[in-house]
Design a protein around this motif. Structure first.
Motif, short mmCIF file in Angstrom:
data_model
loop_
_atom_site.label_atom_id
_atom_site.label_comp_id
_atom_site.label_asym_id
_atom_site.label_seq_id
_atom_site.Cartn_x
_atom_site.Cartn_y
_atom_site.Cartn_z
N ALA A 51 -17.63 -20.05 -2.99
CA ALA A 51 -17.88 -20.97 -1.80
C ALA A 51 -19.32 -20.76 -1.29
O ALA A 51 -19.82 -19.56 -1.07
CB ALA A 51 -16.88 -20.74 -0.79
N ASP A 52 -20.35 -21.90 -1.17
CA ASP A 52 -21.34 -21.80 -0.38
C ASP A 52 -21.35 -21.13 0.79
O ASP A 52 -22.29 -20.49 1.49
CB ASP A 52 -22.06 -23.00 -0.54
CG ASP A 52 -22.51 -23.40 -1.87
OD1 ASP A 52 -22.72 -22.49 -2.75
OD2 ASP A 52 -22.60 -24.49 -2.38
N THR A 53 -20.34 -21.47 1.77
CA THR A 53 -20.16 -21.07 3.07
C THR A 53 -19.35 -20.08 3.45
O THR A 53 -19.06 -19.48 4.44
CB THR A 53 -19.29 -22.23 3.60
OG1 THR A 53 -17.98 -22.59 3.33
CG2 THR A 53 -20.29 -23.61 3.70
N ALA A 54 -18.96 -18.84 2.36
CA ALA A 54 -18.35 -17.88 2.46
C ALA A 54 -19.11 -16.89 3.26
O ALA A 54 -20.44 -16.92 3.15
CB ALA A 54 -17.88 -17.21 1.13
N SER A 55 -18.66 -16.25 4.08
CA SER A 55 -19.07 -15.41 5.08
C SER A 55 -18.25 -13.86 4.86
O SER A 55 -17.39 -13.90 4.79
CB SER A 55 -19.31 -15.69 6.46
OG SER A 55 -18.12 -15.96 7.02
N ALA A 56 -19.18 -12.99 5.17
CA ALA A 56 -18.73 -11.64 5.12
C ALA A 56 -17.78 -11.15 6.47
O ALA A 56 -18.00 -11.55 7.73
CB ALA A 56 -19.57 -10.54 5.02
N GLN A 57 -16.58 -10.76 6.32
CA GLN A 57 -15.79 -10.78 7.26
C GLN A 57 -15.34 -9.10 7.50
O GLN A 57 -15.48 -8.50 6.47
CB GLN A 57 -14.34 -11.16 7.37
CG GLN A 57 -14.41 -12.79 6.85
CD GLN A 57 -14.62 -13.61 8.48
OE1 GLN A 57 -14.22 -12.93 9.51
NE2 GLN A 57 -15.43 -14.61 8.54
N ASP A 58 -14.72 -8.65 8.44
CA ASP A 58 -14.42 -7.22 8.68
C ASP A 58 -13.07 -7.08 7.65
O ASP A 58 -12.39 -8.07 7.60
CB ASP A 58 -13.77 -6.96 10.12
CG ASP A 58 -15.01 -7.06 11.16
OD1 ASP A 58 -16.11 -6.65 10.67
OD2 ASP A 58 -14.84 -7.25 12.29
N ALA A 129 -6.87 -14.83 6.23
CA ALA A 129 -8.15 -15.36 5.61
C ALA A 129 -8.04 -15.41 4.30
O ALA A 129 -6.92 -14.83 3.62
CB ALA A 129 -9.14 -14.44 6.01
N LEU A 130 -8.73 -16.45 3.76
CA LEU A 130 -8.55 -16.72 2.22
C LEU A 130 -10.03 -16.04 1.60
O LEU A 130 -11.11 -16.47 2.14
CB LEU A 130 -8.63 -18.08 2.05
CG LEU A 130 -8.55 -18.42 0.47
CD1 LEU A 130 -6.82 -17.98 -0.01
CD2 LEU A 130 -8.06 -20.21 0.43
N ALA A 131 -9.91 -15.28 0.67
CA ALA A 131 -11.04 -14.49 0.49
C ALA A 131 -11.91 -15.19 -0.82
O ALA A 131 -11.02 -16.05 -1.42
CB ALA A 131 -10.48 -13.15 -0.39
N ALA A 134 -19.39 -15.23 -2.37
CA ALA A 134 -20.41 -15.96 -1.61
C ALA A 134 -21.32 -16.59 -2.79
O ALA A 134 -21.38 -15.76 -3.92
CB ALA A 134 -21.14 -15.20 -0.78
N GLY A 135 -21.61 -17.71 -2.69
CA GLY A 135 -22.54 -18.30 -3.69
C GLY A 135 -21.95 -19.39 -4.33
O GLY A 135 -20.70 -19.45 -4.47
#
Length: 137
Positions: A51-58, A129-131, A134-135
């Protein structure tokens, strides 16, 4: 003869006593073992979608994996979709404010993924959250 005893006694006293240092090292080791948190893994590796909008989470505390062939894994055990809620409730006893991360394979059925997320929310988890990787493709 008296001089000889005195010189041996002085040599023995000049050695360094390592006992207090070893005590401190063992206390520090016990402290780090007790305070460390251990991540629980789902038990199976899945091919996560990109996903282009994926961000790192704790890091989440409870990982649930959904494979392409419809298997659900929690805490390195294959479970049935109906028992996801019970497993999540059991794992939440240790950390009641923990989050759930669903690691769904990109070829997994959407209905099954939604059912797993719904069961986690019914177990009382606020953060589900759904894993994704990124990219873009």
């Amino acid at each position: 003869m008296r001089m000889r005893r005195h010189s041996l006694q002085q040599e023995e006293e000049t050695g360094i006593d390592l006992t207090p240092m070893l005590d401190v090292v063992f206390i520090m080791l016990i402290f780090f073992i007790v305070t460390s948190t251990f991540m629980r893994e789902a038990g199976v590796e899945v091919q996560r979608p990109q996903a282009d909008t994926a961000s790192a989470q704790d890091a989440g505390n409870i990982f649930i994996a959904v494979t392409a062939d419809g298997q659900i894994w929690i805490d390195k055990q294959a479970v049935d979709a109906r028992s996801v809620r019970a497993h999540v409730e059991r794992l939440r006893v240790d950390q009641p404010d923990g989050a759930v991360v669903v690691q769904a394979d990109e070829d997994a059925r959407t209905g099954l993924v939604v059912q797993v997320m719904d069961q986690a929310r019914l177990a009382g988890v606020r953060d589900v959250a759904l894993a994704a990787t990124a990219g873009g493709r």
